[in-house]
Write a protein that holds these residues in place. Structure first.
Motif, short mmCIF file in Angstrom:
data_model
loop_
_atom_site.label_atom_id
_atom_site.label_comp_id
_atom_site.label_asym_id
_atom_site.label_seq_id
_atom_site.Cartn_x
_atom_site.Cartn_y
_atom_site.Cartn_z
N UNK A 98 0.82 -1.21 0.00
CA UNK A 98 0.00 0.00 0.00
C UNK A 98 0.86 1.26 0.00
N UNK A 99 2.02 1.20 0.64
CA UNK A 99 2.89 2.37 0.65
C UNK A 99 3.54 2.56 -0.73
N UNK A 100 3.92 1.47 -1.37
CA UNK A 100 4.45 1.56 -2.73
C UNK A 100 3.43 2.20 -3.66
N UNK A 101 2.20 1.76 -3.58
CA UNK A 101 1.16 2.32 -4.45
C UNK A 101 0.89 3.78 -4.12
N UNK A 102 0.98 4.15 -2.85
CA UNK A 102 0.77 5.55 -2.46
C UNK A 102 1.85 6.45 -3.05
N UNK A 103 3.11 5.98 -3.04
CA UNK A 103 4.20 6.76 -3.63
C UNK A 103 3.99 6.91 -5.14
N UNK A 104 3.61 5.81 -5.78
CA UNK A 104 3.39 5.87 -7.23
C UNK A 104 2.21 6.78 -7.57
N UNK A 105 1.15 6.74 -6.75
CA UNK A 105 0.01 7.62 -6.99
C UNK A 105 0.39 9.07 -6.80
N UNK A 106 1.23 9.34 -5.81
CA UNK A 106 1.65 10.72 -5.53
C UNK A 106 2.50 11.30 -6.65
N UNK A 107 3.15 10.42 -7.42
CA UNK A 107 4.03 10.89 -8.50
C UNK A 107 3.48 10.55 -9.89
N UNK A 108 2.18 10.30 -9.96
CA UNK A 108 1.55 9.99 -11.25
C UNK A 108 1.79 11.14 -12.23
N UNK A 109 2.21 10.82 -13.43
CA UNK A 109 2.51 11.83 -14.42
C UNK A 109 3.91 12.40 -14.31
N UNK A 110 4.66 11.94 -13.33
CA UNK A 110 6.04 12.36 -13.14
C UNK A 110 6.95 11.14 -13.29
N UNK A 111 8.24 11.38 -13.21
CA UNK A 111 9.21 10.28 -13.31
C UNK A 111 10.11 10.29 -12.07
N UNK A 112 10.13 9.18 -11.34
CA UNK A 112 11.07 9.03 -10.22
C UNK A 112 12.41 8.61 -10.81
N UNK A 113 13.41 9.47 -10.71
CA UNK A 113 14.72 9.20 -11.30
C UNK A 113 15.75 8.76 -10.27
N UNK A 114 15.59 9.20 -9.02
CA UNK A 114 16.56 8.92 -7.97
C UNK A 114 15.83 8.43 -6.72
N UNK A 115 16.41 7.44 -6.07
CA UNK A 115 15.94 6.99 -4.76
C UNK A 115 17.12 7.09 -3.80
N UNK A 116 16.96 7.86 -2.72
CA UNK A 116 18.01 8.04 -1.74
C UNK A 116 17.60 7.36 -0.43
N UNK A 117 18.52 6.65 0.19
CA UNK A 117 18.25 5.94 1.44
C UNK A 117 19.24 6.43 2.49
N UNK A 118 18.74 6.76 3.68
CA UNK A 118 19.62 7.25 4.74
C UNK A 118 20.42 6.13 5.38
N UNK A 119 19.83 4.93 5.55
CA UNK A 119 20.54 3.79 6.12
C UNK A 119 19.69 2.54 5.96
N UNK A 120 20.29 1.39 6.17
CA UNK A 120 19.62 0.13 5.84
C UNK A 120 18.92 -0.49 7.05
N UNK A 121 18.00 0.25 7.65
CA UNK A 121 17.11 -0.33 8.64
C UNK A 121 15.78 -0.65 7.97
N UNK A 122 15.06 -1.61 8.56
CA UNK A 122 13.89 -2.19 7.91
C UNK A 122 12.73 -1.21 7.73
N UNK A 123 12.77 -0.08 8.39
CA UNK A 123 11.73 0.93 8.22
C UNK A 123 12.15 2.02 7.24
N UNK A 124 13.31 1.86 6.60
CA UNK A 124 13.83 2.89 5.69
C UNK A 124 14.10 2.37 4.28
N UNK A 125 14.75 1.22 4.15
CA UNK A 125 15.32 0.82 2.86
C UNK A 125 14.61 -0.29 2.08
N UNK A 126 13.83 -1.20 2.67
CA UNK A 126 13.36 -2.37 1.91
C UNK A 126 12.54 -2.05 0.67
N UNK A 127 11.81 -0.93 0.66
CA UNK A 127 10.97 -0.62 -0.50
C UNK A 127 11.77 -0.02 -1.65
#
Length: 299
Positions: free
Chosen positions: A59-88
């Protein structure tokens, strides 16, 4: 006292514009370590960056995609590899073709009660490494990667240069202090990283959990002062004859939710490790949660 800020208005799955260049979508993963949930940030318009995509939740993946509908996500930045930050990050990259930027984990995974709440994402691998920092330009935004080890060895904060703002991940949070859990977390590194951020004089801090910090200078100084005060409390407890971490925690953290005691014990151990390292404390063997600690002058 740290001037915590805890009020935040949002709706799970909704996209809120929080500044001219920043939007936020909050994942439905609230908890004692995540507060209301992971705040995923979308930066820019048209060709956008996503910061801390969060847990692997459909549901969070779909929410991000809905929020950027009509746009292009070119970069994904991650602060660190904890399970509440990086798995998606990887599922989002597979759906969008975006490149993942972060610092690959440099330390030893934390094996403790803490992992049950905010564990390591051991499978996380960025496409581009930022362990040494760097400046990454986008369509209408520029992000600077600032290495901030402490909470984890690979923690990165990201400065949005156009707004003099900082995406602070878990390095500095408005609603709570940050867990420093050895062996990957390091209190000495954390103090240095706090000074690094303090020196930059950012206008706003955008943590991954909770609301922004809009007066960063005194807030960061209060974070530093709090850690120094905790050191003094630990030294006082040792002087009073308390030598074990787990016996100290309920007294040192009497105003904290007891569910956080395991994490608090690890933060105390991080202080112990640092004070053994700089010669103020001694213990037999390597410092652990179950070690007996003594003031050096008492030996």
């Amino acid at each position: 006292m740290i001037p915590f800020v805890r009020e935040i208005e949002f709706e799970y799955g909704a996209c809120d514009r929080v500044s001219p260049l920043i939007r936020r979508v909050v994942a439905r993963n609230p908890g004692p370590f995540t507060y209301k949930g992971t705040g995923t940030y979308i930066v820019g318009a048209g060709e956008v960056a996503v910061i801390d995509p969060g847990p692997d939740m459909d549901d969070h993946l779909e929410a991000i995609l809905a929020a950027t509908a009509g746009e292009r996500i070119t970069h994904i930045f991650v602060t660190h590899n904890h399970a509440d930050h990086s798995p998606l990050a990887r599922p989002l990259a597979e759906r969008t073709g975006a490149t993942i930027y972060a610092c690959a984990n440099q330390g030893v995974p934390t094996e403790s009660e803490v992992r049950m709440e905010a564990g390591d994402d051991r499978n996380f691998r960025p496409d581009v490494g930022l362990c040494d920092g760097g400046v990454i330009p986008g369509g209408d935004w520029t992000l600077e990667a600032i290495p901030t080890p402490g909470h984890t060895s690979n923690h990165i904060c990201y400065a949005l240069l156009e707004e003099n703002a900082l995406f602070s991940g878990d390095h500095i949070m408005g609603w709570s202090t940050t867990v420093i859990s050895p062996p990957d977390g390091d209190m000495g590194d954390y103090f240095q990283s706090l000074e690094t951020i303090k020196a930059r004089n950012f206008s706003t801090l955008w943590p991954t959990h909770g609301p922004p910090v809009t007066d960063p200078a005194p807030f960061v100084q209060a974070y530093i002062d709090h850690r120094r005060a905790r050191e003094k409390q630990i030294l006082a407890a040792l002087a009073a004859g308390h030598t074990r971490i787990k016996a100290m925690v309920p007294e040192l953290y009497k105003d904290v939710d007891s569910r956080l005691y395991p994490a608090a014990a690890h933060s105390v151990m991080a202080h112990m490790v640092q004070m053994v390292r700089d010669g103020r404390l001694v213990t037999e063997g390597e410092p652990t949660l179950d070690s007996d600690y003594r003031l050096k002058e008492a030996v």
